[in-house]
Design a protein around this motif. Structure first.
Motif, PDB file in Angstrom:
ATOM      1  N   LEU A 391       0.816  -1.212   0.000  1.00 57.00           N
ATOM      2  CA  LEU A 391       0.000   0.000   0.000  1.00 57.00           C
ATOM      3  C   LEU A 391       0.853   1.266   0.000  1.00 57.00           C
ATOM      4  CD1 LEU A 391      -2.943  -0.851   2.385  1.00 57.00           C
ATOM      5  CD2 LEU A 391      -2.589  -1.405   0.014  1.00 57.00           C
ATOM      6  N   THR A 393       2.685   2.642   2.236  1.00 56.61           N
ATOM      7  CA  THR A 393       2.473   3.458   3.428  1.00 56.61           C
ATOM      8  C   THR A 393       3.796   4.084   3.848  1.00 56.61           C
ATOM      9  OG1 THR A 393       0.969   1.713   4.059  1.00 56.61           O
ATOM     10  CG2 THR A 393       1.367   3.427   5.678  1.00 56.61           C
ATOM     11  N   LYS A 412      -4.460   4.081   4.957  1.00 60.47           N
ATOM     12  CA  LYS A 412      -3.820   2.928   4.326  1.00 60.47           C
ATOM     13  C   LYS A 412      -3.635   1.795   5.329  1.00 60.47           C
ATOM     14  CE  LYS A 412      -1.185   5.484   0.896  1.00 60.47           C
ATOM     15  NZ  LYS A 412       0.201   5.871   0.559  1.00 60.47           N
ATOM     16  N   THR A 439      -2.765  10.892  -1.897  1.00 58.10           N
ATOM     17  CA  THR A 439      -3.079   9.619  -1.250  1.00 58.10           C
ATOM     18  C   THR A 439      -4.413   9.089  -1.757  1.00 58.10           C
ATOM     19  OG1 THR A 439      -2.022  10.571   0.664  1.00 58.10           O
ATOM     20  CG2 THR A 439      -3.068   8.451   0.963  1.00 58.10           C
ATOM     21  N   VAL A 443      -5.261   5.422  -3.063  1.00 61.43           N
ATOM     22  CA  VAL A 443      -6.328   4.569  -2.552  1.00 61.43           C
ATOM     23  C   VAL A 443      -7.219   4.115  -3.701  1.00 61.43           C
ATOM     24  CG1 VAL A 443      -8.411   4.526  -1.124  1.00 61.43           C
ATOM     25  CG2 VAL A 443      -6.304   5.527  -0.225  1.00 61.43           C
TER      26      VAL A 443
END
Lengths: 507, 343
Positions: A391, A393, A412, A439, A443
């Motif tokens: 993801l 992150t 996330k 972000t 997503v």
């Protein structure tokens, strides 16, 4: 709304010169410079995690820059503590106000520089007179004698501003002050801030809402990944320009839904009703599909999905998942069957803020990860590592508390947490609320690729562009009824709003 | 607008005189409980109100109230000081020993010595809490054992008895000024002094602020380090003072003096309406809490009720106080939310 003031070009009240700050291995801010001028509101924009909050904390004296200088009135300054920053005339209003709930409003304003009598006692009369004078100047009425506990966020911010005025602050830094305010409250705040600006204060304003920036600010500094991108006059930039520079890519890349041919039906909801909340809701979701639930706030979107997942009860109807009926009111069974629900409010429902990132990611699976009922750090860490990498992150260490992450990265982690359970149907409620443009795109891309891999996704969203960009089908709810089912081709801003409001909207 | 503002003025200008205001104070509950308890006991046992009995109660309250005043300061700051019983023991033994060997030393010197020992103990507590960044509960639990251990290793089973300390030292705690025992005067002076400091001076308000929201206190530029030290020094010094008063009152002191006293002190503070999580409560409330606990003890003795009940009742009172605290907080929060503060 006005942006009419000609910007002054005298010496800057406060200058940030080439400052950098790292936390461990993470470089939060690298070589950022910008000036704050008297009589000017200056916007600081950037995605979550771009380093805005770190800048604020350096100006507030909470953090000290590793390199670079802060210059106030042409003199280099080092702030060792918040008290130093205050003494230099800098006042900071944080997103979540920092009042003392047990103390009176007047005392909150006076804290740190309360007026004293000859015996060096606190002069309460003059203290409350000051508070009343400040409130009169700000054009608001708050009882100075009431405790700060129970004030609305908007009023708390007014008290913070009064506090700033009482210290004769000339630089006012506001970190997302409007995030929790209603439209009327935002207007009131802006009129206060405008009058302070026109009296010669320098304002630094952080917000994700571009309409607020164009309404209030004269100059804007854009940051990306901790670096300075540009400082320009607001009138010279369009909103699109700002976003492009913040994100470093084009807006069109924001909703990257891949075309997928839908697979078998995974979820069938039939005649689902709950007295007073929703009625006779029926729909299907196929593997590889993204289905959006649209509608106004309060139309019952989240409630339907919570009933499907088993968090909320329902009175009648059936939920069939992969050919098997799901028991009502049993989220554990839903999870075992392969459903996952990412809730709307991640702070309250999605994460344990004090626990580490690793713990949060593996929380729903702690049973499966345990050996003989005991959890060992190694397995947790491996799981968390692989998911956070997938993801993208951004964080310092896996052992950091989730509360230390930016909003987008928290989201996330919530996603990682549920994806780690290997769901076949993912329900996401407001997947991108309160997170920044970049972000958001990540997503969205993630949801799209999950669908491409055959996962069914149900998305509840209030953001029309997101609904239109992401969904293969849009289900529109109005007052608890399913009023429209629109294919991707049929769904337009107009058609969705028409269904949601039950009348033709004039654009 | 002006109408409403003047109304607010009228309401709040003389808060002390409005009966409603008096009854809204948390301390009122304790006063009522005290009155009821004294009345009930006196009706059943008239000797409860004899001057000797009252004198005993006040003398027993005095030392507890002195320590409770200091504890209240620490609790308001959202900390706790569990070492006060040990500090009292250390100070009592040190002062008694010094007086034993220096029969001519004046009372003032004894008081100064006790205060000094307590203050040093407080500095250690405060420094560990702030600079060690360790919760006060843990730090003072540790120093509670450490200070007690120090006293034990010094005393080594010895005790100082009443006939070994100078007469004037013993006389101090048992003599009066205009019919009021010195101990009580000192306790009242401590309550008044600390109370005024907490209410009317910057340092006091900053301690309330720190307890109310430690994070906001840091951002407001409050000197957290200095204030934390001040709070623990006050608590320590008053425990040291309590030690001197203890030695003077009882004369006989050994290493176990004041063992377990800290819990009584905490109980007095909590029963007295000081919020366990800091930010609110008053010093005089803590003093009243000390008085209430002492009166309960005496009343049970006079009424010939098993001593066991005393502990049970004190326990129930603490639960009640904390419960009431939550209830009041919730009520206030609700009413404040309802009341729109502006137009």
């Amino acid at each position: 709304m006005t942006t009419d003031r000609s910007t002054s070009s005298g010496p800057a009240l406060l200058e940030v010169l080439d400052v950098s700050k790292s936390f461990g291995a993470v470089a939060a801010v690298q070589g950022v410079s910008f000036p704050l001028y008297a009589g000017e509101a200056h916007a600081l924009v950037g995605e979550n995690g771009a380093g805005k909050s770190t800048i604020v904390k350096m100006l507030a004296g909470v953090h000290r820059p590793d390199t670079g200088t802060l210059r106030a009135d042409g003199e280099n300054r080092t702030f060792h503590s918040p008290a130093d920053a205050k003494a230099a005339g800098i006042a900071v209003i944080y997103q979540e106000p920092t009042l003392f709930p047990d103390l009176s409003v007047a005392e909150n304003i006076a804290m740190g520089n309360a007026p004293l009598t000859r015996l060096r006692q606190i002069d309460r009369r003059s203290m409350r007179a000051t508070a009343e004078r400040l409130f009169a100047r700000l054009g608001v009425r708050i009882d100075p004698d009431r405790p700060a506990r129970g004030l609305s966020i908007a009023d708390q911010q007014i008290v913070e501003i009064a506090k700033a005025l009482s210290t004769k602050a000339r630089v006012l830094i506001m970190d997302e002050p409007t995030a929790a305010l209603s439209g009327v409250e935002v207007e009131r705040l802006f009129s206060v801030v405008r009058s302070l600006r026109d009296e010669g204060a320098a304002i630094m304003f952080i917000s994700h809402r571009f309409e607020e920036i164009t309404a209030l600010c004269q100059r804007v500094t854009i940051m990306r990944d901790g670096r300075h991108v540009a400082t320009e006059k607001v009138e010279d930039l369009s909103v699109d320009d700002m976003i492009r520079r913040m994100v470093g890519r084009d807006l069109s890349a924001l909703f990257p839904k891949q075309e997928v041919t839908a697979g078998d039906v995974v979820l069938t909801v039939e005649g689902l009703s709950r007295e007073g909340v929703f009625r006779d809701i029926s729909f299907e979701v196929r593997a590889g599909e993204i289905v959006a639930l649209a509608g106004l706030v309060g139309s019952g979107r989240s409630e339907v999905m919570q009933a499907v997942f088993g968090v909320d009860p329902y009175d009648s109807g059936t939920v069939v998942f992969n050919g098997k009926r799901l028991k009502p009111r049993n989220p554990r069974a839903a999870m075992n069957a392969g459903l996952a629900l990412v809730p709307e409010d991640r702070r309250q429902q999605g994460l344990v803020m004090d626990l580490s990132i690793a713990r949060n990611v593996t929380l729903p699976r702690s049973g499966a990860l345990a050996r003989l009922g005991l959890l060992f750090g190694g397995t947790e860490k491996r799981e968390a590592e692989s998911w956070t990498r997938k993801l993208q992150t951004r964080f310092g260490r896996l052992s950091d508390a989730v509360g230390t992450l930016s909003g987008g990265n928290q989201q996330k982690v919530v996603l990682a947490k549920w994806l780690a359970t290997g769901p076949k149907l993912l329900i996401v409620d407001e997947p991108t609320r309160g997170i920044d443009v970049g972000t958001k795109a990540e997503v969205h891309r993630l949801m799209s690729s999950l669908a491409a891999d055959g996962m069914a996704v149900v998305m509840v969203s209030s953001e029309l562009p997101e609904v239109l960009g992401m969904a293969d089908r849009v289900l529109v709810l109005r007052e608890g009824h399913l009023v429209a089912e629109l294919s991707r081709a049929e769904a337009t801003e107009e058609s969705v709003m028409y269904a949601a409001m039950g009348q033709k909207v004039t654009a | 607008m002006s109408v409403a503002v003047t109304e607010i003025h009228k309401q709040d200008q003389k808060p002390g005189r409005s009966l409603g205001y008096v009854f809204r104070q948390r301390e009122m509950g304790i006063v009522l409980a005290l009155v009821a308890l004294v009345a009930y006991t006196a009706i059943n046992q008239s000797r409860f109100l004899s001057s000797q009995s009252i004198r005993d109660i006040l003398l027993n309250t005095a030392i507890l109230a002195v320590l409770a005043s200091g504890m209240a300061v620490v609790v308001i700051t959202r900390h706790i000081d569990l070492s006060v019983g040990s500090v009292l023991g250390l100070s009592a033994f040190a002062v008694a020993t010094v007086m034993q060997h220096n029969q001519d030393l004046p009372m003032v010197a004894a008081l100064a010595l006790g205060l000094g020992i307590g203050a040093v103990a407080g500095v250690v507590n405060g420094a560990l809490v702030h600079f060690g960044n360790v919760p006060a509960l843990v730090v003072t639990l540790g120093t509670m054992y450490a200070y007690r251990g120090l006293t034990y290793s010094w005393a080594g089973g010895q005790q100082v008895t009443a006939d070994e300390v100078p007469r004037h030292f013993l006389r101090f705690a048992n003599s009066d000024l205009l019919g009021v025992p010195w101990l009580v005067i000192i306790a009242l002076a401590v309550i008044a002094g600390v109370g005024v400091m907490m209410r009317n001076y910057r340092i006091g308000r900053e301690l309330y602020a720190m307890g109310s929201s430690p994070q906001a206190a840091g951002l407001a530029g409050i000197k957290i380090a200095r204030n934390t030290l001040v709070a623990f020094v006050i608590s320590g010094a008053l425990a040291g003072l309590g030690g001197v008063l203890y030695a003077s009152r009882f004369g006989t002191v050994d290493a176990a003096s004041g063992n377990g006293y800290e819990l009584q002190v905490v109980a007095a503070v909590v029963v007295g309406g000081v919020a366990v999580f800091g930010g609110s409560g008053t010093i005089w409330g803590a003093g009243l809490g000390a008085l209430l606990l002492t009166v309960i003890g005496s009343a049970l003795a006079v009424l010939d009720i098993n001593q066991f009940w005393q502990q049970a009742i004190v326990g129930a009172l603490i639960v009640l106080a904390i419960g009431a605290d939550r209830l009041v907080a919730v009520r206030i929060a609700r009413s404040l939310r309802k009341r729109d503060s502006h137009v």
